[in-house]
Design a protein around this motif. Structure first.
Motif, short mmCIF file in Angstrom:
data_model
loop_
_atom_site.label_atom_id
_atom_site.label_comp_id
_atom_site.label_asym_id
_atom_site.label_seq_id
_atom_site.Cartn_x
_atom_site.Cartn_y
_atom_site.Cartn_z
N CYS A 76 0.85 -1.19 0.00
CA CYS A 76 0.00 0.00 0.00
C CYS A 76 0.88 1.24 0.00
N CYS A 77 0.47 2.24 -0.73
CA CYS A 77 1.11 3.56 -0.67
C CYS A 77 2.62 3.48 -0.91
N GLU A 94 -10.03 1.04 9.45
CA GLU A 94 -10.88 1.69 8.45
C GLU A 94 -11.67 2.85 9.07
N ALA A 98 -11.15 6.60 7.75
CA ALA A 98 -12.29 7.20 7.06
C ALA A 98 -12.82 8.44 7.78
N LYS A 100 -13.32 11.98 9.40
CA LYS A 100 -12.75 13.30 9.20
C LYS A 100 -12.33 13.90 10.54
N GLN A 126 -3.45 12.46 2.21
CA GLN A 126 -3.20 12.11 0.80
C GLN A 126 -3.25 10.62 0.53
N HIS A 127 -3.11 9.80 1.57
CA HIS A 127 -3.14 8.35 1.39
C HIS A 127 -4.50 7.74 1.72
N ARG A 128 -5.41 8.58 2.16
CA ARG A 128 -6.69 8.08 2.67
C ARG A 128 -7.39 7.14 1.68
N ASP A 129 -7.54 7.60 0.43
CA ASP A 129 -8.29 6.80 -0.54
C ASP A 129 -7.60 5.46 -0.82
N GLU A 130 -6.29 5.51 -0.95
CA GLU A 130 -5.58 4.26 -1.24
C GLU A 130 -5.66 3.29 -0.07
N LEU A 132 -8.05 3.10 2.12
CA LEU A 132 -9.42 2.57 2.19
C LEU A 132 -9.67 1.53 1.08
N ARG A 133 -9.10 1.78 -0.09
CA ARG A 133 -9.24 0.80 -1.18
C ARG A 133 -8.55 -0.51 -0.82
#
Ligand SMILES: [Zn+2]
Length: 143
Positions: A76-77, A94, A98, A100, A126-130, A132-133
């Motif tokens: 990841c990342c 997660e 996720a 805020k 900046q890594h949040r979406d990756e 979570l994916r």
């Protein structure tokens, strides 16, 4: 998406061993589970009772008792490894990533909880979406 407030439940990594840890079976490479006493695999019927008395390793991508690679792990990342002992561990990461609004909380031992120890690469915006994916991908291996 609604990202709810997260409050640190003060879980320690050691607390997660109160349910079986998912590992890669050393015999069939399927999904096995580990407790402090035993490693069992439904796939190939492997059963091992507690191995050599090694110091417990909590903060590596292996289970702390038998030192087998954890099942839930993924790159990841860029060069990091996201890992979890089981679904509850994945859920905890997660929910924190996720959210805020993150409250790390002030327990009796601040700085020592699993959430407080999450590495920076995992918690930066900046890594949040990756992240979570990757968590979603790992969760899919549990069904
Ligand atoms: Zn097996």
């Amino acid at each position: 998406m609604d990202a709810p407030r997260f409050r640190d439940p003060q879980t320690r990594i050691e607390d997660l061993a109160d349910e079986p840890i998912l590992v890669v079976c050393p015999r069939c490479a399927g999904r096995a589970s580990v407790t402090p006493e035993r490693l069992t695999c439904v796939g190939c019927a492997l059963v091992r009772s507690s191995g050599p008395r090694l110091p417990r390793a909590w903060n590596r991508p292996i289970d702390p008792f038998f030192r087998e690679p954890v099942w839930l792990r993924a790159d990841c990342c860029g060069g990091h490894t996201l890992r979890a002992f089981h679904a509850r561990h994945l859920d905890l990461i997660e929910r924190f990533v996720a959210a805020k609004l993150r409250e790390r909380g002030l327990g009796d031992r601040p700085g020592m909880t699993l959430i407080a120890r999450l590495p920076t690469w995992m918690t930066t915006a900046q890594h949040r979406d990756e992240v979570l994916r990757t968590i979603a991908k790992l969760r899919a291996t549990l069904s």
